[in-house]
Design a protein around this motif. Structure first.
Motif, PDB file in Angstrom:
ATOM      1  N   LEU A  76       0.824  -1.209   0.000  1.00  0.00           N
ATOM      2  CA  LEU A  76       0.000   0.000   0.000  1.00  0.00           C
ATOM      3  C   LEU A  76       0.854   1.253   0.000  1.00  0.00           C
ATOM      4  O   LEU A  76       0.517   2.254  -0.646  1.00  0.00           O
ATOM      5  N   GLY A  77       1.994   1.191   0.695  1.00  0.00           N
ATOM      6  CA  GLY A  77       2.923   2.321   0.699  1.00  0.00           C
ATOM      7  C   GLY A  77       3.394   2.631  -0.715  1.00  0.00           C
ATOM      8  O   GLY A  77       3.386   3.782  -1.169  1.00  0.00           O
ATOM      9  N   GLY A  78       3.784   1.583  -1.450  1.00  0.00           N
ATOM     10  CA  GLY A  78       4.227   1.768  -2.836  1.00  0.00           C
ATOM     11  C   GLY A  78       3.102   2.282  -3.716  1.00  0.00           C
ATOM     12  O   GLY A  78       3.310   3.165  -4.554  1.00  0.00           O
ATOM     13  N   LEU A  79       1.915   1.751  -3.509  1.00  0.00           N
ATOM     14  CA  LEU A  79       0.763   2.128  -4.334  1.00  0.00           C
ATOM     15  C   LEU A  79       0.360   3.591  -4.118  1.00  0.00           C
ATOM     16  O   LEU A  79       0.021   4.295  -5.066  1.00  0.00           O
ATOM     17  N   ILE A  80       0.407   4.043  -2.880  1.00  0.00           N
ATOM     18  CA  ILE A  80      -0.016   5.417  -2.577  1.00  0.00           C
ATOM     19  C   ILE A  80       1.096   6.423  -2.863  1.00  0.00           C
ATOM     20  O   ILE A  80       0.855   7.502  -3.410  1.00  0.00           O
ATOM     21  N   ALA A  81       2.334   6.056  -2.501  1.00  0.00           N
ATOM     22  CA  ALA A  81       3.426   7.036  -2.595  1.00  0.00           C
ATOM     23  C   ALA A  81       3.966   7.211  -4.009  1.00  0.00           C
ATOM     24  O   ALA A  81       4.376   8.318  -4.385  1.00  0.00           O
ATOM     25  N   THR A  82       3.976   6.135  -4.813  1.00  0.00           N
ATOM     26  CA  THR A  82       4.594   6.240  -6.140  1.00  0.00           C
ATOM     27  C   THR A  82       3.937   7.301  -7.023  1.00  0.00           C
ATOM     28  O   THR A  82       4.646   8.108  -7.638  1.00  0.00           O
ATOM     29  N   PRO A  83       2.592   7.345  -7.128  1.00  0.00           N
ATOM     30  CA  PRO A  83       1.999   8.425  -7.931  1.00  0.00           C
ATOM     31  C   PRO A  83       2.401   9.814  -7.425  1.00  0.00           C
ATOM     32  O   PRO A  83       2.626  10.732  -8.228  1.00  0.00           O
ATOM     33  N   ALA A  84       2.509   9.974  -6.110  1.00  0.00           N
ATOM     34  CA  ALA A  84       2.910  11.271  -5.552  1.00  0.00           C
ATOM     35  C   ALA A  84       4.330  11.625  -5.974  1.00  0.00           C
ATOM     36  O   ALA A  84       4.617  12.765  -6.365  1.00  0.00           O
ATOM     37  N   VAL A  85       5.220  10.631  -5.926  1.00  0.00           N
ATOM     38  CA  VAL A  85       6.609  10.857  -6.333  1.00  0.00           C
ATOM     39  C   VAL A  85       6.679  11.202  -7.815  1.00  0.00           C
ATOM     40  O   VAL A  85       7.378  12.141  -8.225  1.00  0.00           O
ATOM     41  N   LEU A  86       5.935  10.467  -8.646  1.00  0.00           N
ATOM     42  CA  LEU A  86       5.935  10.727 -10.093  1.00  0.00           C
ATOM     43  C   LEU A  86       5.443  12.138 -10.402  1.00  0.00           C
ATOM     44  O   LEU A  86       5.942  12.801 -11.310  1.00  0.00           O
ATOM     45  N   MET A  87       4.439  12.579  -9.641  1.00  0.00           N
ATOM     46  CA  MET A  87       3.905  13.929  -9.835  1.00  0.00           C
ATOM     47  C   MET A  87       4.988  14.976  -9.631  1.00  0.00           C
ATOM     48  O   MET A  87       5.131  15.914 -10.422  1.00  0.00           O
ATOM     49  N   VAL A  88       5.748  14.797  -8.544  1.00  0.00           N
ATOM     50  CA  VAL A  88       6.795  15.770  -8.214  1.00  0.00           C
ATOM     51  C   VAL A  88       7.922  15.706  -9.243  1.00  0.00           C
ATOM     52  O   VAL A  88       8.333  16.730  -9.803  1.00  0.00           O
ATOM     53  N   VAL A  89       8.383  14.480  -9.538  1.00  0.00           N
ATOM     54  CA  VAL A  89       9.532  14.312 -10.434  1.00  0.00           C
ATOM     55  C   VAL A  89       9.227  14.798 -11.842  1.00  0.00           C
ATOM     56  O   VAL A  89      10.034  15.493 -12.466  1.00  0.00           O
ATOM     57  N   PHE A  90       8.044  14.440 -12.359  1.00  0.00           N
ATOM     58  CA  PHE A  90       7.726  14.797 -13.747  1.00  0.00           C
ATOM     59  C   PHE A  90       6.824  16.024 -13.855  1.00  0.00           C
ATOM     60  O   PHE A  90       6.373  16.374 -14.952  1.00  0.00           O
ATOM     61  N   GLY A  91       6.522  16.654 -12.735  1.00  0.00           N
ATOM     62  CA  GLY A  91       5.685  17.843 -12.745  1.00  0.00           C
ATOM     63  C   GLY A  91       4.290  17.587 -13.286  1.00  0.00           C
ATOM     64  O   GLY A  91       3.724  18.420 -13.988  1.00  0.00           O
ATOM     65  N   LEU A  92       3.732  16.410 -12.964  1.00  0.00           N
ATOM     66  CA  LEU A  92       2.391  16.065 -13.452  1.00  0.00           C
ATOM     67  C   LEU A  92       1.325  16.706 -12.575  1.00  0.00           C
ATOM     68  O   LEU A  92       1.549  16.959 -11.392  1.00  0.00           O
ATOM     69  N   THR A  93       0.171  16.965 -13.168  1.00  0.00           N
ATOM     70  CA  THR A  93      -0.952  17.476 -12.381  1.00  0.00           C
ATOM     71  C   THR A  93      -2.203  16.634 -12.691  1.00  0.00           C
ATOM     72  O   THR A  93      -3.137  17.118 -13.313  1.00  0.00           O
ATOM     73  N   PRO A  94      -2.184  15.367 -12.270  1.00  0.00           N
ATOM     74  CA  PRO A  94      -3.332  14.505 -12.566  1.00  0.00           C
ATOM     75  C   PRO A  94      -4.552  14.925 -11.746  1.00  0.00           C
ATOM     76  O   PRO A  94      -4.424  15.583 -10.710  1.00  0.00           O
ATOM     77  N   SER A  95      -5.716  14.568 -12.255  1.00  0.00           N
ATOM     78  CA  SER A  95      -6.941  14.838 -11.505  1.00  0.00           C
ATOM     79  C   SER A  95      -7.846  13.621 -11.607  1.00  0.00           C
ATOM     80  O   SER A  95      -7.826  12.904 -12.603  1.00  0.00           O
ATOM     81  N   THR A  96      -8.608  13.377 -10.547  1.00  0.00           N
ATOM     82  CA  THR A  96      -9.545  12.257 -10.597  1.00  0.00           C
ATOM     83  C   THR A  96     -10.863  12.694 -11.235  1.00  0.00           C
ATOM     84  O   THR A  96     -11.665  11.854 -11.617  1.00  0.00           O
TER      85      THR A  96
END
Lengths: 144, 136
Positions: free
Chosen positions: B49-69
């Motif tokens: 669950l840690g990997g599942l929740i944290a990885t999208p957050a890390v990707l957002m920061v690293v690649f400057g993504l702004t995903p929305s649900t």
């Protein structure tokens, strides 16, 4: 240690795949369910793409043990019961209503805002209630 | 993107199965922590669950993504949907990942039946909620 790292890697790949495929966007998921509207086939490609590595993985479980020890899951279990049928239908309705299922709900927690947090809290409450409801379902309706 | 993401989801399930010997089902992994049935394997579940929740957050920061649900902002819709998803997936012992991805790929009868049912129920619910009642 190995088990922890495998679990972390798997969770990370799952979260990345969900985000990349657009499954954390509720409009895409609801679009797939909306056969009468502007139908969005993306989910079929996501599911199809996911089945490929998994089918290979199941094949590789023959005559082997898991890398971190232990055993592979027992052969696909028995016949459907009432809980499987009722539960799947209840899940489908909730899935349509918000466009979120458990994986994407977790993967989007960091960017889903209060809406995602509220859905998540309700989902956890439902998961907590489920074992009690299962008892009722297995027992059948109370006799007067 | 759908296919690439899907392949990655399948690889995640393959890693979990071949590595940890377990079925990657999101509702089962978190549900076992909620109702206590997965206490013995709590550490694995938390790492996943840690990997599942944290990885999208890390990707957002690293690649400057702004995903929305793009999720609904109606609290009643979110609460009702969350309850139904939580109750339904635990009664059925699986969701889109467990019964869908992992179940269909091993031709599990329960996985096939469950997936057919939640997709049909979801499509029927969408037809009623959106096109007849017009509430979503």
């Amino acid at each position: 240690m190995l088990r922890s790292m495998i679990s972390l890697l798997s969770g990370g790949l799952f979260g990345t795949g969900l985000m990349l495929s657009g499954m954390t966007d509720t409009t895409k998921v609801q679009g797939w369910l909306d056969v009468l509207g502007a139908w969005d086939p993306t989910l079929a490609f996501v599911l199809g793409g996911a089945l490929l590595p998994m089918a290979i993985a199941w094949r590789l479980t023959r005559d082997r043990s898991p890398l971190a020890g232990g055993h592979f899951p027992a052969p696909a279990a028995s016949t459907p019961d009432k809980a499987l049928i009722v539960g799947s239908m209840i899940f489908g309705v909730g899935w349509a209503l918000a466009g979120l299922c458990p994986g994407p709900a977790l993967a989007s927690l960091s960017f889903g805002g209060w809406q995602g947090a509220l859905f998540f809290a309700a989902m956890i409450s439902g998961m907590w209630m489920a074992p009690r409801l299962r008892l009722v379902l297995d027992r059948g309706p109370a006799k007067a | 993107m759908g296919l690439a993401g899907g392949l990655m989801i399948g690889m995640a399930g393959a890693v979990y199965l071949l590595g940890a010997g377990r079925i990657m089902g999101a509702s089962g992994i978190i549900g076992g922590l909620v109702d206590g049935s997965g206490r013995d394997t709590a550490a694995d579940r938390l790492w996943f669950l840690g990997g599942l929740i944290a990885t999208p957050a890390v990707l957002m920061v690293v690649f400057g993504l702004t995903p929305s649900t793009n999720a609904s902002s109606a609290p009643a819709v979110l609460v009702l949907a969350g309850l139904l998803v939580g109750i339904g997936t635990r009664l059925a012992n699986g969701c889109t990942s467990g019964h869908g991805v992992c179940g269909l790929s091993r031709l599990s009868p329960r996985g096939i039946i469950s997936t057919a049912l939640y997709i049909s129920a979801g499509m029927a619910a969408m037809a009623i909620l959106r096109h007849i009642w017009g509430v979503i």
